[in-house]
Structure formats: structure tokens, C-alpha cells
Design an enzyme around this catalytic site. Structure first.
Site, short mmCIF file in Angstrom:
data_model
loop_
_atom_site.label_atom_id
_atom_site.label_comp_id
_atom_site.label_asym_id
_atom_site.label_seq_id
_atom_site.Cartn_x
_atom_site.Cartn_y
_atom_site.Cartn_z
N TYR A 1 0.97 -1.18 0.39
CA TYR A 1 0.56 -0.10 0.10
C TYR A 1 1.10 1.20 0.35
CZ TYR A 1 -4.07 2.47 0.82
OH TYR A 1 -5.57 3.57 0.61
N LYS B 1 -19.54 -20.76 -10.40
CA LYS B 1 -19.19 -20.68 -11.93
C LYS B 1 -18.13 -19.92 -11.66
CE LYS B 1 -19.88 -20.32 -16.14
NZ LYS B 1 -21.27 -21.32 -16.76
#
Length: 398
Positions: free
Chosen positions: A47, A102
């Protein structure tokens, strides 16, 4: 009125009784970091301030986003919940278990990360605009369980506007696996695709895509039937999609019912539901192929089909020769993402079908014209074929 108090023990008891609920509790997927954040040094790289260097580089050279973010490795699984499995229009929230499913199949069978996105709109314009605005975060878009005929328009418009692969699996995944199985059925019985006449029951998403890929692959003829019978240019009740379909199918100019179309046909492909009468099956050509793929009830029961057909396939896992989209979509996207393809072409779909068929080409029998989804050769074979086809067709960026 006081809110009803739910007893957690009752919910746990339900989970214990029904394993499907137990498996789904809390969802079937999660986000996992690929880098550690153990201390301030890691934090400063993952970060701020380290991340700013990467952001600046991408701002200056946008193509670097594929190298320094997950974009090139992740697919958006997009639905509006309007045509979910055999359940129909159940809405976006109720579709999420399927979309999660999926996504985990993408990961297991193709090594591809996927994110379910269920949209609270059925308006084609809104769906297209939403996906276009989400696209910077993804390397590909898998459209899922969107009802016809809107699904055709949505896919085409997204393909025009995006430079990443857009693939409606209900159409093209089904078509790829069907073609692969049909190729092997023909090989097994010593015939060529050009010798065959196929009848497709169902002119929705899957039926239209199967007709297109069979024509592209060189089949002798295809007759497509909807609820009113054979889709032909002579009919005046066709929508735009079916008018286009009538233009490249039914070379012999047949008219009439599904039963009329089946007389003498070499192949039956069912993607519509309903039941085909046994006498109609009996009129098919000797050594016919029956691919009755409706779930959970095939259009022609396998016990009936075997009386007349040399090869029988269904959409079910408890019978041989399951036509299962999971054999196609993970490898198709893995191959496309591997070469950072800008689209998925007809050539890439044909290559996927041929590679899938080739996996079991040396092991063919009436009960094995298509691999099992758990055959570990499938993913790598389809991935490699799709990547090579993308390069050959000039849509690969690396």
C-alpha cells in the site's frame, strides 16, 4: 409487531439435513491475498507509499495494468438473473449461488480468478453501460444466464465496445462442447460432419450458437425448431435473431413440426426441454446420434434413445457423455487471458472444440465421445489450443 426470532440451532439442523445448504452457508468463495503483509515494510510496499510508484507508471503507460494488477487474470461473471439454469427468471440475488459456483469452476478447472456480478436490471442498455464501466477492472467478461433474445444484443454490443474477451457461456460454451462430442461420435462411426444432417430443438441462446458453430465446422445441414416448428424463411412470425438463423440453416427448405424435421435426421440436439415422442425418434436415420441435453429431464430419455441411436449424450452427470460447459469455458478464458486476447473469435471456439475432442480421440466408445470434467488433460489442452488460435487470428497482444 415484534420481529421473528430465528433459532440458530434450527438453521444448523437444516444444514445437517440438507448438504446443499450446509455447503453454501457463508458462500462458496473468498478473496485471498497473493502477497504477505507481515510488518510495516510489507505494508509500505503493498500500500502507501510503494503503491504510488505503480499507479504513476500505469498512468503513464496504461498497458502496464496487465503486468502489475490482477486485471489480466480475472473474469467478471455477469448476470441479471433472468434465465438461471432451469429455474428461469429468479432475480439477481437468487442467481448468486450459481454465479459463485461458476467462479469456483473457473478457478478449479482453468486456474482463472472470477468475480460474480449480479445486476439489478434487465434493461439491455443499462447492462451494457454497467459492464463497460466495470471493464477496467477485468481481463474478460463471461455473460451468464441472461435470457434470449436480449443476450445476443448484449453480447454483440459489449464485443463492439470492449477490447477484452466477451463470452456468453450459455451460447458458446454449450456449442463448443456439443461440437466436440459430435466430432467424436462421427469419428467413432466412420462418418464426416459433412455427411450429417442435424435437428436442433430449441432456438434460444444455446440452439442458435450450436447451429452457428456446426455450420462453421462444415456440417451437412442443420434444421432448427422452436415451439412452432421448423425455423424457416417461409415463416412470418420470426424475430430478428430467428430470421438470421433461417438465412443460414435448413438448406433443404423443410417446413412443419419437430417430428417432421427428425424424419431421416442423423443427429438430434435438444436444448429446449419438453418431451420428444418415441415414434419420432424411431424415424431418425440408422446409427443416429441423440444429444438430449435438457436438465434434469432430457427431451429423449436415454433408455428410449439407446433403442435407436448409436451414440447418446445428455446434460446430466449420471449418464455417459455429459455435455457440460465446464469442459469449455475455463480453458477458453485461460487461453485468451494467457495471450491477452482482445476478443474470442470463431476460430478460437473451433480450436477449443477440436482440442477437447482430441483429448479422448484414442479412447472412443459409444459411452465416451467426450471427456469427463475431471479429466486433467482437458484444461491444458483447451487453453493451449485457444492461445495458439488467438495468435494465429491476430487478436493476441502477447
Amino acid at each position: 409487531m415484534a420481529a421473528e426470532i430465528v433459532n440458530p440451532q434450527e438453521e444448523l439442523a437444516e444444514d445437517a439435513i440438507d448438504p446443499a445448504f450446509a455447503l453454501h452457508r457463508g458462500g462458496k468463495m473468498a478473496v485471498r491475498a497473493t502477497v504477505p503483509v507481515r510488518d510495516t515494510a510489507d505494508l509500505s510496499l503493498a500500500y502507501t507509499p510503494g503503491v504510488a510508484k505503480v499507479c504513476t507508471a500505469i498512468a503513464e503507460q496504461p498497458e502496464l495494468v496487465d503486468d502489475y494488477t490482477w486485471k489480466s487474470q480475472v473474469v467478471a461473471v455477469v448476470t441479471d438473473g433472468s434465465a438461471v439454469l432451469g429455474l428461469g427468471d429468479i432475480g439477481p440475488e437468487a442467481s448468486l449461488p450459481v454465479m459463485e459456483g461458476k467462479a469456483i469452476l473457473f478457478k478449479q478447472f482453468g486456474g482463472v480468478d472470477a468475480v460474480p456480478i449480479a445486476l439489478d436490471t434487465k434493461d439491455a442498455d443499462e447492462i451494457v453501460e454497467t459492464v463497460v464501466r466495470l471493464a477496467p477492472s477485468f481481463g474478460g467478461v463471461n455473460l451468464e444466464d441472461i435470457s434470449a433474445p436480449r443476450c445476443f444484443e448484449i453480447e454483440e454490443r459489449l464485443k463492439e465496445r470492449l477490447n477484452i474477451p466477451v463470452f456468453h457461456d450459455d451460447q458458446h460454451g454449450t456449442a463448443i462442447v456439443t461440437l466436440a462430442a459430435l466430432r467424436n461420435a462421427a469419428r467413432l462411426t466412420g462418418r464426416a460432419l459433412g455427411d450429417l444432417r442435424a435437428v436442433i430443438s430449441g432456438a434460444g441462446a444455446a440452439g442458435v450458437a450450436i447451429a452457428k458453430i456446426l455450420i462453421e465446422a462444415g456440417i451437412g445441414d442443420v434444421t432448427v425448431c422452436d415451439r412452432k416448428g421448423i425455423v424457416s424463411a417461409a415463416r412470418d412470425d420470426l424475430n430478428a435473431v430467428k430470421r438470421e438463423l433461417a438465412g443460414f440453416t435448413n438448406k433443404a427448405g423443410r417446413s412443419g413440426s419437430l417430428e417432421d424435421a427428425m424424419a431421416g435426421a442423423d443427429v438430434f440436439i435438444g436444448v429446449s426441454g419438453g418431451t420428444v415422442p418415441e415414434p419420432a425418434v424411431a424415424t431418425m436415420a440408422e446409427g443416429a446420434f441423440v444429444f438430449a441435453m435438457a436438465n434434469p429431464n432430457p427431451e429423449i430419455h436415454p433408455d428410449v434413445a439407446r433403442k435407436y441411436a448409436a451414440v447418446v449424450a445428455t446434460g446430466r452427470s449420471d449418464y455417459p457423455n455429459q455435455i457440460n460447459n465446464v469442459l469449455a469455458f475455463p480453458g477458453v478464458f485461460a487461453g485468451a487471458l494467457q495471450v491477452r486476447a482482445t476478443s474470442i473469435t470463431e476460430g478460437m471456439k473451433l480450436a477449443a472444440a477440436e482440442a477437447l475432442a482430441a483429448v479422448v480421440a484414442d479412447e472412443l466408445s459409444a459411452e465416451k465421445v467426450i471427456p469427463s470434467p475431471f479429466d486433467e488433460r482437458v484444461g491444458p489442452a483447451v487453453t493451449a489450443a485457444v492461445a495458439a488460435a488467438a495468435r494465429a487470428e491476430g487478436v493476441a497482444r502477447r
